[in-house]
Design a protein around this motif. Structure first.
Motif, PDB file in Angstrom:
ATOM      1  N   GLU A 116       0.803  -1.222   0.000  1.00 50.56           N
ATOM      2  CA  GLU A 116       0.000   0.000   0.000  1.00 50.56           C
ATOM      3  C   GLU A 116       0.840   1.280   0.000  1.00 50.56           C
ATOM      4  O   GLU A 116       0.312   2.353  -0.217  1.00 50.56           O
ATOM      5  N   ILE A 117       2.128   1.137   0.285  1.00 55.12           N
ATOM      6  CA  ILE A 117       2.982   2.331   0.253  1.00 55.12           C
ATOM      7  C   ILE A 117       3.118   2.773  -1.198  1.00 55.12           C
ATOM      8  O   ILE A 117       3.455   1.966  -2.066  1.00 55.12           O
ATOM      9  N   PRO A 118       2.843   4.056  -1.502  1.00 61.64           N
ATOM     10  CA  PRO A 118       2.880   4.509  -2.900  1.00 61.64           C
ATOM     11  C   PRO A 118       4.273   4.351  -3.507  1.00 61.64           C
ATOM     12  O   PRO A 118       5.279   4.685  -2.862  1.00 61.64           O
ATOM     13  N   ASP A 119       4.315   3.867  -4.736  1.00 64.18           N
ATOM     14  CA  ASP A 119       5.600   3.687  -5.425  1.00 64.18           C
ATOM     15  C   ASP A 119       6.350   5.004  -5.577  1.00 64.18           C
ATOM     16  O   ASP A 119       7.562   5.031  -5.591  1.00 64.18           O
ATOM     17  N   GLU A 120       5.574   6.106  -5.696  1.00 66.50           N
ATOM     18  CA  GLU A 120       6.198   7.409  -5.926  1.00 66.50           C
ATOM     19  C   GLU A 120       7.200   7.741  -4.814  1.00 66.50           C
ATOM     20  O   GLU A 120       8.260   8.301  -5.077  1.00 66.50           O
ATOM     21  N   THR A 141      16.167   2.967   1.924  1.00 67.15           N
ATOM     22  CA  THR A 141      14.751   3.186   1.653  1.00 67.15           C
ATOM     23  C   THR A 141      13.903   2.313   2.568  1.00 67.15           C
ATOM     24  O   THR A 141      12.921   2.764   3.155  1.00 67.15           O
ATOM     25  N   PHE A 142      14.320   1.068   2.675  1.00 64.52           N
ATOM     26  CA  PHE A 142      13.584   0.111   3.492  1.00 64.52           C
ATOM     27  C   PHE A 142      13.550   0.549   4.952  1.00 64.52           C
ATOM     28  O   PHE A 142      12.492   0.606   5.576  1.00 64.52           O
ATOM     29  N   SER A 143      14.738   0.900   5.484  1.00 58.99           N
ATOM     30  CA  SER A 143      14.787   1.152   6.925  1.00 58.99           C
ATOM     31  C   SER A 143      14.255   2.528   7.294  1.00 58.99           C
ATOM     32  O   SER A 143      13.710   2.704   8.378  1.00 58.99           O
ATOM     33  N   SER A 144      14.373   3.532   6.387  1.00 58.80           N
ATOM     34  CA  SER A 144      13.894   4.840   6.844  1.00 58.80           C
ATOM     35  C   SER A 144      12.603   5.298   6.190  1.00 58.80           C
ATOM     36  O   SER A 144      12.069   6.324   6.579  1.00 58.80           O
ATOM     37  N   PRO A 184       9.206   2.678   9.031  1.00 63.64           N
ATOM     38  CA  PRO A 184       8.472   3.638   9.862  1.00 63.64           C
ATOM     39  C   PRO A 184       7.011   3.792   9.438  1.00 63.64           C
ATOM     40  O   PRO A 184       6.162   4.106  10.265  1.00 63.64           O
ATOM     41  N   ALA A 185       6.736   3.565   8.145  1.00 64.72           N
ATOM     42  CA  ALA A 185       5.366   3.741   7.667  1.00 64.72           C
ATOM     43  C   ALA A 185       4.470   2.578   8.063  1.00 64.72           C
ATOM     44  O   ALA A 185       3.260   2.638   7.904  1.00 64.72           O
ATOM     45  N   MET A 214       3.753  -4.090  12.134  1.00 66.49           N
ATOM     46  CA  MET A 214       4.931  -4.662  12.782  1.00 66.49           C
ATOM     47  C   MET A 214       4.620  -5.009  14.245  1.00 66.49           C
ATOM     48  O   MET A 214       5.028  -6.055  14.748  1.00 66.49           O
ATOM     49  N   ILE A 215       3.874  -4.108  14.909  1.00 66.30           N
ATOM     50  CA  ILE A 215       3.485  -4.406  16.295  1.00 66.30           C
ATOM     51  C   ILE A 215       2.588  -5.639  16.321  1.00 66.30           C
ATOM     52  O   ILE A 215       2.720  -6.521  17.173  1.00 66.30           O
ATOM     53  N   THR A 216       1.670  -5.708  15.345  1.00 61.68           N
ATOM     54  CA  THR A 216       0.788  -6.876  15.252  1.00 61.68           C
ATOM     55  C   THR A 216       1.599  -8.167  15.191  1.00 61.68           C
ATOM     56  O   THR A 216       1.394  -9.096  15.976  1.00 61.68           O
ATOM     57  N   LEU A 217       2.544  -8.187  14.247  1.00 60.35           N
ATOM     58  CA  LEU A 217       3.351  -9.398  14.066  1.00 60.35           C
ATOM     59  C   LEU A 217       4.195  -9.673  15.313  1.00 60.35           C
ATOM     60  O   LEU A 217       4.323 -10.823  15.747  1.00 60.35           O
TER      61      LEU A 217
END
Lengths: 279, 311
Positions: free
Chosen positions: A166-170, A185-188, A192-193, A198-201
């Motif tokens: 769901e994170i926009p490709d843009e 990109t992944f970590s920052s 965070p988005a 993540m809390i669920t898992l």
């Protein structure tokens, strides 16, 4: 009529709620009673069935400071293992979920299908070969056997992938143009988005590991290294008659988990809803 | 973008050219593989390799104590199909399933309906109904052992108050399974309540409004709208419950230890006993494989059902 219906509804709901929590309340109140009292008031239904007459913390003291059955140690062991597993599950599976959601690579469809097909394989079927594998690696009786095979969560990959998609490709494109590496990109941006899933898992993994019984029973032999659930089960069959202590040990192992759940229940329930929606 | 323009350039050659990714894509591909690698390695080592291994071991006479291994073909499977203990353990698992499915499904649907509409205290009731799910299996089983106790358990207290006969559920082979079943339902309904809640929330509210305008009663609405539209969720719940029942072990381990007289020995308990008490790895693995086939068939039925589902 309407009022009557709502009275009936509330009554039914209350009765069901009482059935849901009576065993737990009884456990907690029993753990606060001296041994003689535990059965004294059990012959009839009165409020002393749930309210201790002479509340005491002696059971907890005995359970906590018992050299033979170091419950604090078992809890620390379990916290340690469940905590490490949770961190590793988040790390390992979010990385794959990101690749499946946002990156292009050959063989993606096939690899993803392999992961999904693994959902059908019950852990019970691979119990024996996995035990033999632990034996072969020399990991029996060590936490490696509890941690390393538990690092994979196919459900986690599935769950996170949906949120990552769901994170926009843009946004990712923009980061790429700014010269951010994929890891960056992944970590920052991505992580965070997606804090809520993540809390669920994390919560599902932690509670799952806190609850695990069969695998630790099989791979851990040293009593001192044992996990809390196995310890409680063993304790209750050894100390068969000393119920107040058993209830105290059960209470000690339940209250922290219950508090954790009450604070984060939204996320946990979200995870369960997801597992129902996936079909 | 480059690949698109090159594809436009000329015929079949360009297909080959577009297959060869540009430098950025190649970089992306390499990164992607690094991201997938850890979990993929875990998948291969701890799921697929053991699965293959299980398949091989199930054709062997593999005793861990003497570390003797020999290929014996289908003997394990043949023996299992006539092994009364194994068949009994499967029967116990299905007994659990058959009783738990209708009761647990209807209670959890009722709970979901009761707490679906928001009013004062809904949150509290939802939480209370859900708490048994969070209680660990070992603790729940330990506490229920005491609850079932004949002299001082609360269950027998309640029975006594209503002048019903009291019994220690767990020491009687006839009733022990029902002790396990009650605990299973107590611990399971909250989980499926949440699944049903999600299903109920997916039903469009305007259907109910239309029905109300047409003068349908609440009961008609439930049977004509709610139940049919919950089909998919219900199927999911039933199948999940069945699979959980077949894999049932934790509760039994702590609550009854398979007893009395093997009356509550379930399939997974049997596998555990064979593998880790009698060290018959091959035999136990063959039993596990039979279990897998059962679970697989149920999962396939599940997929079928969901493909035919309307939405």
């Amino acid at each position: 009529m309407n009022r009557f219906a709502s009275i009936v509804k509330y009554t039914v709901m209350t009765v069901l709620a009482v059935i849901s929590i009576i065993p737990i309340l009884w456990m907690i109140s029993g753990s606060l009673r001296p041994y003689e009292e535990l059965f004294k008031y059990s012959s009839s239904l009165n409020y002393h069935l749930f309210v201790p007459v002479q509340p005491t913390l002696a059971n907890f003291k005995e359970v906590i400071f018992n050299e033979g059955n170091p419950f604090i140690r078992y809890i620390a062991n379990t916290l340690f293992v469940a905590g490490i597993v949770t961190l590793l599950v988040l790390l390992v599976n979010s990385m794959s979920a990101f690749a499946f959601a946002k990156l292009r690579f050959r063989g993606k469809a096939v690899v993803f299908a392999l992961f999904m097909s693994a959902m059908i394989i019950p852990g019970e079927v691979t119990l024996v070969p996995n035990y033999l594998l632990m034996n072969y690696f020399g990991w029996l009786n060590s936490y490696k056997a509890l941690v390393i095979p538990s690092m994979l969560s196919v459900f986690g990959i599935f769950l996170l992938r949906q949120f990552f998609a769901e994170i926009p490709d843009e946004i990712l494109e923009a980061a790429k143009i700014d010269g951010a590496s994929m890891l960056r990109t992944f970590s920052s941006i991505v992580l965070p988005a997606t804090v809520p899933p993540m809390i669920t898992l994390a919560l599902m993994t932690f509670l799952g590991n806190w609850d695990s019984y069969l695998w630790p029973l099989i791979v851990i032999n040293d009593d001192k290294k044992q996990m809390i659930q196995v310890a409680i089960a063993a304790f209750s069959s050894v100390e068969g008659t000393d119920w107040s202590k058993i209830l105290a040990a059960s209470t000690i192992s339940t209250v922290p988990i219950l508090i954790l759940f009450l604070f984060l229940q939204r996320y946990y329930i979200q995870g369960i809803t997801m597992s129902g929606v996936k079909g | 973008m480059t690949s698109v323009t090159s594809a436009a350039e000329s015929g079949s050659k360009s297909i080959l050219a577009s297959k060869k990714p540009n430098r950025y894509l190649r970089g992306e591909e390499r990164t992607a593989w690094w991201f997938v690698l850890p979990s993929f390695a875990l998948l291969l080592i701890f799921v697929f390799y053991p699965m293959l291994q299980a398949f091989v071991i199930s054709f062997q006479n593999y005793n861990l104590v003497g570390s003797t291994r020999s290929f014996i073909g289908l003997d394990n499977y043949k023996n299992l199909l006539t092994d009364r203990d194994f068949l009994a353990s499967l029967r116990h698992s299905f007994h659990f399933a058959i009783i738990v499915i209708p009761i647990q499904t209807s209670i959890s649907l009722c709970l979901a309906l009761l707490v679906q509409k928001k009013f004062a205290l809904t949150g509290l009731f939802r939480t209370l109904y859900f708490i048994p799910v969070v209680i660990s299996t070992a603790v729940a089983a330990t506490v229920f052992k005491l609850i079932y106790n004949k002299e001082f358990g609360i269950l027998n207290n309640v029975l006594k108050t209503f002048h019903l006969p009291t019994t220690n559920f767990l020491s009687n082979p006839e009733t022990a399974m029902y002790g396990v079943i009650m605990l299973g339902i107590w611990k399971g309904v909250g989980f499926f309540m949440i699944i049903f809640l999600a299903g109920l929330n997916n039903i469009p509210q305007d259907l109910y409004e239309a029905a109300r305008v047409d003068g349908a009663t609440k009961i008609q609405q439930f049977f004509r709208i709610t139940l049919p539209l919950l089909n998919r969720t219900t199927a999911f719940v039933v199948i999940m419950t069945t699979i959980d029942a077949i894999k049932l072990s934790g509760l039994v381990f702590v609550l009854t230890g398979g007893g009395p007289n093997g009356a509550t020995e379930t399939a997974v308990y049997y596998i555990y006993k064979m593998a880790f008490q009698q060290m018959q790895m091959g035999y136990a693995t063959a039993a596990a494989f039979i279990l897998f086939v059962i679970v697989l068939v149920i999962s396939l039925v599940q997929m079928r059902l969901f493909r035919n589902a309307e939405y």
